[in-house]
Design a protein around this motif. Sequence first.
Motif: not given
Length: 70
Positions: A23, A35, A37, A44, A46
């Motif tokens: 992250t 992000a 995760v 993830a 993002i």
Amino acid sequence: MSTNVIKARVEGMTCDKCVAHVTHALESVPGVVSAQVSLAGASADIVASDSVTAQQLADTVKSAGYVLTV
């Protein structure tokens, strides 16, 4: 600035410290807004500006010791 959600797979994470490490690495990339995760999902999500490339993200995560595939 327009943003996108990039969904990626992350390999090599084994614990919550790994999640924090990935992250932090992702959020250090200029243009990344956030992000999320997931250890369980090995993934993830993002949020990043249009200028951020998949290669930038992969290279950054690789330098942190993990593999990211978009």
